[in-house]
Design a protein around this motif. Structure first.
Motif, PDB file in Angstrom:
ATOM      1  N   ILE A  30      55.189  23.269  20.076  1.00  0.00           N
ATOM      2  CA  ILE A  30      54.469  21.991  20.127  1.00  0.00           C
ATOM      3  C   ILE A  30      52.974  22.232  20.285  1.00  0.00           C
ATOM      4  O   ILE A  30      52.147  21.564  19.653  1.00  0.00           O
ATOM      5  N   TYR A  31      52.620  23.230  21.101  1.00  0.00           N
ATOM      6  CA  TYR A  31      51.209  23.557  21.301  1.00  0.00           C
ATOM      7  C   TYR A  31      50.564  24.027  19.997  1.00  0.00           C
ATOM      8  O   TYR A  31      49.470  23.581  19.626  1.00  0.00           O
ATOM      9  N   LEU A  40      51.629  23.421  16.987  1.00  0.00           N
ATOM     10  CA  LEU A  40      51.618  22.308  16.044  1.00  0.00           C
ATOM     11  C   LEU A  40      50.400  21.412  16.277  1.00  0.00           C
ATOM     12  O   LEU A  40      49.741  20.979  15.332  1.00  0.00           O
ATOM     13  N   ASN A  41      50.097  21.138  17.535  1.00  0.00           N
ATOM     14  CA  ASN A  41      48.947  20.292  17.855  1.00  0.00           C
ATOM     15  C   ASN A  41      47.624  21.017  17.649  1.00  0.00           C
ATOM     16  O   ASN A  41      46.603  20.386  17.355  1.00  0.00           O
ATOM     17  N   LYS A  42      47.659  22.338  17.770  1.00  0.00           N
ATOM     18  CA  LYS A  42      46.425  23.110  17.628  1.00  0.00           C
ATOM     19  C   LYS A  42      45.954  23.165  16.186  1.00  0.00           C
ATOM     20  O   LYS A  42      44.748  23.126  15.912  1.00  0.00           O
ATOM     21  N   ASN A  43      46.898  23.244  15.259  1.00  0.00           N
ATOM     22  CA  ASN A  43      46.574  23.330  13.832  1.00  0.00           C
ATOM     23  C   ASN A  43      46.406  21.916  13.275  1.00  0.00           C
ATOM     24  O   ASN A  43      47.383  21.178  13.117  1.00  0.00           O
ATOM     25  N   LYS A  44      45.187  21.539  12.970  1.00  0.00           N
ATOM     26  CA  LYS A  44      44.910  20.166  12.533  1.00  0.00           C
ATOM     27  C   LYS A  44      45.575  19.848  11.199  1.00  0.00           C
ATOM     28  O   LYS A  44      46.075  18.733  11.003  1.00  0.00           O
ATOM     29  N   THR A  72      48.317  21.180   9.952  1.00  0.00           N
ATOM     30  CA  THR A  72      49.761  21.026  10.154  1.00  0.00           C
ATOM     31  C   THR A  72      50.073  19.688  10.795  1.00  0.00           C
ATOM     32  O   THR A  72      51.030  19.004  10.415  1.00  0.00           O
ATOM     33  N   ARG A  73      49.255  19.316  11.774  1.00  0.00           N
ATOM     34  CA  ARG A  73      49.469  18.020  12.438  1.00  0.00           C
ATOM     35  C   ARG A  73      49.292  16.873  11.454  1.00  0.00           C
ATOM     36  O   ARG A  73      50.081  15.925  11.431  1.00  0.00           O
ATOM     37  N   MET A  91      52.281  16.773   9.129  1.00  0.00           N
ATOM     38  CA  MET A  91      53.451  16.232   9.815  1.00  0.00           C
ATOM     39  C   MET A  91      53.384  14.711   9.882  1.00  0.00           C
ATOM     40  O   MET A  91      54.372  14.011   9.620  1.00  0.00           O
ATOM     41  N   ILE A  92      52.210  14.192  10.221  1.00  0.00           N
ATOM     42  CA  ILE A  92      52.032  12.733  10.288  1.00  0.00           C
ATOM     43  C   ILE A  92      52.246  12.115   8.908  1.00  0.00           C
ATOM     44  O   ILE A  92      52.889  11.071   8.763  1.00  0.00           O
ATOM     45  N   GLY A  97      52.459  25.550   8.108  1.00  0.00           N
ATOM     46  CA  GLY A  97      52.381  25.404   9.558  1.00  0.00           C
ATOM     47  C   GLY A  97      53.649  25.864  10.249  1.00  0.00           C
ATOM     48  O   GLY A  97      53.594  26.548  11.291  1.00  0.00           O
TER      49      GLY A  97
END
Length: 293
Positions: A18-19, A21-25, A27-28, A31-32, A281
């Motif tokens: 999760i960390y 995933l949130n760190k890589n803009k 990938t985030r 995902m959205i 990602g």
């Protein structure tokens, strides 16, 4: 009773994923975008402003109208709302990709696991058949199979699955060859565990991570391949609101109605890009060698 200590490594791994995933803009963002596409696919019949236009009610008085407040993506040659059809096309494209990749996985994973875990002549036969399929470009093979089976969306999905499974077989086979030499597999053999249970109970679960990454990246490629087959007349047939078919039909009106081909084309671009970025990602998250802490 299970001790909480058993779950601590998995909890740590989940938190780390999760960390990352949130760190890589990118990938985030991907995902959205994918989650938004899934939501649009589910809700398309309810949020489309003109649901009656999805499967073919003609409105000749509104044909080839440019984007406006009434038709935000304009209309096609039959006066149908392009936005409603592109929106519903999200459902068709995602459904096609998921079913085609799922069928390819159902074929490729067992064959690869059996080949890698068994070895010998079984491995040789499976991999030589795989090599025969891999000798053809995937799109060319899909075109040939779809043309042989007949032009419709179901046959296009089957054609894509048949042209895609060898990649998963080779991937899983490589993983299985490595895993079969590990101590827990040798221990299972030593206590007399049946070969079938070793393959599908011990080897296959440990091959899943790279398969998930590959499948997530392949979803975009399958959507593009399905759109290509529809563009060539070998996939979805009118009046199905499939993106590739819409682009194919709109080429006759491109000079006078740019919006007709632009919006289905941009939908294909965004969807394929989102799945490719998501796959990159996930590969970074699941492979410790590529992680960036």
């Amino acid at each position: 009773m299970f001790s909480p200590e058993v779950f601590k490594p998995r909890i740590r791994e989940l938190k780390l994923s999760i960390y990352l995933l949130n760190k890589n803009k990118l990938t985030r963002l991907s995902m959205i975008t994918v989650l938004l596409l899934i939501a649009l696919a589910i809700l398309a019949p309810f949020i489309a402003p003109y649901p009656s236009h999805i499967y073919g009610i003609a409105n000749p008085q509104d044909k080839l109208l440019p984007p406006s407040a009434k038709y935000i993506f304009g209309t096609d040659e039959l006066g149908r709302d392009v936005f409603s059809r592109v929106l519903y096309g999200t459902r068709i494209s995602l459904q096609t990709a998921i079913l085609a990749v799922g069928l390819a996985l159902l074929i490729g994973i067992p064959l690869g696991a059996i080949a890698g875990a068994t070895g010998g002549y079984v491995d040789e036969i499976i991999m030589r058949i795989t090599d025969i399929f891999l000798s053809f470009p995937p799109l060319l093979l899909a075109i040939a199979i779809a043309a042989f089976l007949g032009p419709n969306l179901q046959n296009a999905m089957l054609a894509i699955a048949i042209s895609w499974w060898p990649w998963y077989t080779r991937l899983v086979r490589g993983q299985a060859v490595s895993i079969r030499e590990r101590q827990f597999v040798k221990a299972a053999k030593a206590i007399g565990t049946p070969h079938f249970k070793i393959v599908f109970g011990h080897i296959v679960p440990n091959c899943i991570a790279p398969v998930i990454v590959q499948a997530s990246m392949d979803l975009g490629g399958v959507i593009l391949t399905a759109a290509s087959l529809s563009f060539l007349g070998l996939g979805a047939q009118p009046p199905t609101p499939e993106w590739g078919l819409m682009v194919s039909t709109s080429r006759n009106y491109f000079l006078n109605a740019w919006w007709y081909s632009f919006f289905p084309g941009i939908a294909i671009f965004i969807t394929v890009l989102a799945f490719n970025l998501l796959g990159d990602g996930l590969r970074e998250i699941m492979d410790p060698k590529t992680r960036k802490y």
